[in-house]
Design an enzyme around this catalytic site. Structure first.
Site, short mmCIF file in Angstrom:
data_model
loop_
_atom_site.label_atom_id
_atom_site.label_comp_id
_atom_site.label_asym_id
_atom_site.label_seq_id
_atom_site.Cartn_x
_atom_site.Cartn_y
_atom_site.Cartn_z
N HIS A 105 12.74 73.05 23.35
CA HIS A 105 12.71 72.84 21.91
C HIS A 105 13.36 73.98 21.15
CE1 HIS A 105 9.84 69.57 22.96
NE2 HIS A 105 10.73 68.98 22.20
N GLU A 137 13.67 55.13 28.53
CA GLU A 137 13.86 56.43 29.17
C GLU A 137 13.26 56.46 30.57
OE1 GLU A 137 12.02 59.54 26.80
OE2 GLU A 137 10.42 58.21 26.15
N ASN A 194 17.57 62.20 28.17
CA ASN A 194 16.98 63.44 28.71
C ASN A 194 15.98 63.10 29.81
OD1 ASN A 194 18.38 64.33 26.52
ND2 ASN A 194 16.60 64.92 25.32
N ASP A 195 15.17 62.07 29.54
CA ASP A 195 14.21 61.64 30.56
C ASP A 195 14.82 60.64 31.52
OD1 ASP A 195 11.73 63.02 30.27
OD2 ASP A 195 11.54 62.10 28.30
N ARG A 217 13.82 67.82 34.47
CA ARG A 217 14.84 68.19 33.48
C ARG A 217 14.94 69.68 33.21
NH1 ARG A 217 12.48 65.01 28.20
NH2 ARG A 217 13.52 66.54 26.90
N CYS A 270 19.08 58.42 21.67
CA CYS A 270 18.69 59.66 20.99
C CYS A 270 18.58 60.82 21.97
CB CYS A 270 17.41 59.47 20.20
SG CYS A 270 16.05 58.89 21.23
#
Ligand code: PEP
Ligand code: MG
Length: 567
Positions: A185, A427, A450-451, A461, A498
């Site tokens: 993050h 995802e 991402n996942d 990840r 996204c």
């Protein structure tokens, strides 16, 4: 020169501020009668210091922040809170630090148990104040993150979300952290706010000292301590080039997002905290494709209430002025924890009790959030998105809870958007594989690469050791993306993305070719993405994607995309 992993592009020169984590231990001591006066004095001295500090802060702010500070002042002078704490010293003969723990915590409990939403949410404020008072008593040197000197380079183990939310971003020239990968993050926040950032510098908080003069190159991951004049000049030249590139992108602010042959796509921003909305608007985001609501939860010492969440969601919806705002329900678990929600340790947290699984298992928590989102939907164009859907049952269960919340609001005569759209993240491979079925029961998809990548190739990840295997170019990942898009289109719904791949210039032509309808990314990538899309020919991209779908290795795919970019 030190070398780490560059996670946010750009050049930063400035002076270091080290954020060291202090482990605070509150000792419980029994004091003698003659020490009572002294401990009371220590208590009042700390309280007064925090009051003075708050009064100074109050002079420099306005709006909601000022309301919060006013509330802090009232709490600090609240007679029942003070007498609880004084009694712990006078009657129970506790040392001042422990008395603060006992006194404040008992008042926190009273607030937490109140039915009134607003009062219940004050519990978090009291905890915050308690920490500040204890900090004073223990002589902890705290850095005021909201008031930094210009050109500060932050050095930290990793920034927490609450630290991030407080940061005086305009005065930060760079961030250096010990841990956290490209998708941590902190890294995402740095990219959003165009702050050069480097991670993976072991022991950075010990190596660097406050006020060290440092220059960083966030693209190459290079750090120069006390840079020579020559090094400085080299970096300043690079900085100038980057600024020129940025200026060149300004013209795309006034353009629509569409390919040369006229295919329009939606270009949206991902946000985590309220501050991100301003950057999204500045970079002409056409909507919010992902509001990671977990930031709200991570930035609080207690579970956020319906009212406090409603205020934030409403604020975002109003700021975006009727543009779509997709709020994703809580995605906690995996690598994201909540200190006030004690979850069992799991051997494989990413395969465990995470996101929608947790929400469906904790209906009061889930309903509080859904009610807050629904209520805010009366003030803008809000949509709801469920994370980590792996089966049709989960989608049905989540929608059922949503219907229950709508019914509750109807009974209470509270307004909300009756036609609010409901979408899901794709995802998990199991969801991509039944995308056509899922599409019939929701209003939109958003692919979370991402996942999706980590679950497809079985590579965690954030695991640096195997990070080479974590690749969006893997043909299996691309096949699943295609299934998601085709599944959505077969039911006439929109498919967005996204995950970080949506903002990758190399990857965008492939996504256009596969027919992706909406690209959502960190705000700082928006203009670059628009420039890329507006210079593409859809027919050529379709040909490219057909070619790529025949490939068998990630290297081959990456090579082909690089070649396409150069032509
Ligand atoms: C994703 O998985 O791609 C995504 C956007 O969600 P997060 O990164 O928050 O898990
Ligand atoms: Mg995800």
């Amino acid at each position: 020169m030190l070398k780490g992993k560059g996670v946010s592009r750009g050049i930063g020169l400035g002076n270091v501020v080290v954020l060291k984590k202090v482990e605070r231990k509150i000792e419980k001591k029994t004091i003698e009668n003659e020490q009572v006066e002294h401990e009371l004095e220590r208590l009042h001295k700390a309280l007064n210091e925090v009051i003075n500090e708050t009064e100074i802060q109050l002079k420099n702010i306005s709006g909601t922040e000022s309301d919060i500070m006013q509330a802090y002042l009232m709490i600090l002078q609240d007679p029942s809170l003070i007498s609880e704490t004084e009694n712990a010293i006078k009657n129970d003969k506790y040392n001042a630090e422990y008395a603060v723990e006992v006194g404040f915590n008992s008042v926190v409990q009273i607030f937490q148990n109140m039915d009134d939403e607003y009062m219940a949410s004050r519990a978090g404020d009291i905890l915050d104040i308690k920490n500040r008072v204890l900090g004073k008593m223990l002589n902890e040197k705290t850095i005021d993150l909201s008031n930094l000197k210009p050109n500060t380079i932050i050095v930290a183990t990793e920034l927490t979300t609450s630290e991030t939310a407080k940061l005086d971003l305009k005065n930060i020239s760079g961030i250096i952290t010990e841990i956290g990968g490209e998708n941590s993050h902190t890294s995402i926040m740095a990219r959003t706010h165009a702050i050069p950032a480097i991670t993976g510098i072991e022991n950075a908080t010990s190596i660097f000292k406050n006020n060290d003069n440092v220059a960083i190159d966030g693209t190459l991951g290079e750090i120069y301590v006390n840079p020579t004049e020559e090094e400085k000049q080299k970096l300043l030249t690079l900085q100038k080039q980057l600024e020129e590139e940025k200026l060149e992108l300004e013209k795309y602010k006034n353009e629509e997002t569409k390919t040369i042959d006229g295919t329009k796509v939606k270009l949206y921003a991902n946000i985590g905290i309220l501050k991100d909305v301003e950057v999204a608007i500045k970079n002409t985001a056409e909507g919010i494709g992902l509001f990671r609501s977990e930031f709200l939860y991570m930035d609080s010492d207690t579970m956020p209430t319906e009212k406090s969440q409603f205020e934030v969601y409403k604020n975002v919806a109003e700021m975006m002025q009727d543009k779509e705002v997709i709020i994703r329900t809580l995605d906690i678990g995996g690598d994201k924890e909540l200190k006030y929600l004690k979850l069992e340790k799991e051997a494989n947290p990413f395969l465990g009790f995470r996101a929608i699984r947790l929400s469906l298992d904790n209906l009061p928590l889930f309903k509080t959030q859904l009610r807050a989102i629904l209520r805010a939907s009366a003030f803008g164009k809000i949509e709801i998105m469920f994370p980590m859907i792996s089966s049709i049952d989960e989608l049905r269960q989540a929608k059922k809870v949503l219907e229950e919340c709508k019914k509750e609001l109807d009974d209470e005569n509270i307004e909300y958007d009756k036609n609010i759209k409901v979408g899901i993240m794709i995802e998990i491979p199991s969801a991509a594989l039944i995308a056509d079925k899922l599409a019939k029961e929701c209003d939109f998809f958003s692919i979370g690469t991402n996942d999706l990548i980590q679950y497809t190739v079985a590579v965690e990840r954030g695991n640096e050791r195997i990070s080479k295997l974590y690749t969006k170019f893997h043909p299996s990942v691309i096949k699943l993306i295609k299934m998601a898009i085709d599944g959505a289109h077969s039911a006439n719904i929109i498919c967005g993305m996204c995950g970080e791949a949506a903002g990758d210039k190399l990857y965008i032509p492939l996504l256009i070719g596969l027919g992706l309808d909406e690209f959502s990314m960190n705000s700082n990538s928006l203009l670059n993405a628009r420039k890329r899309i507006n210079n593409l020919d859809k027919a050529e991209c379709v040909k490219l994607s057909e070619e790529i779908l025949q490939m068998s290795s990630a290297e081959e795919v990456e090579e082909r995309l690089k070649e396409f970019k150069e032509n």
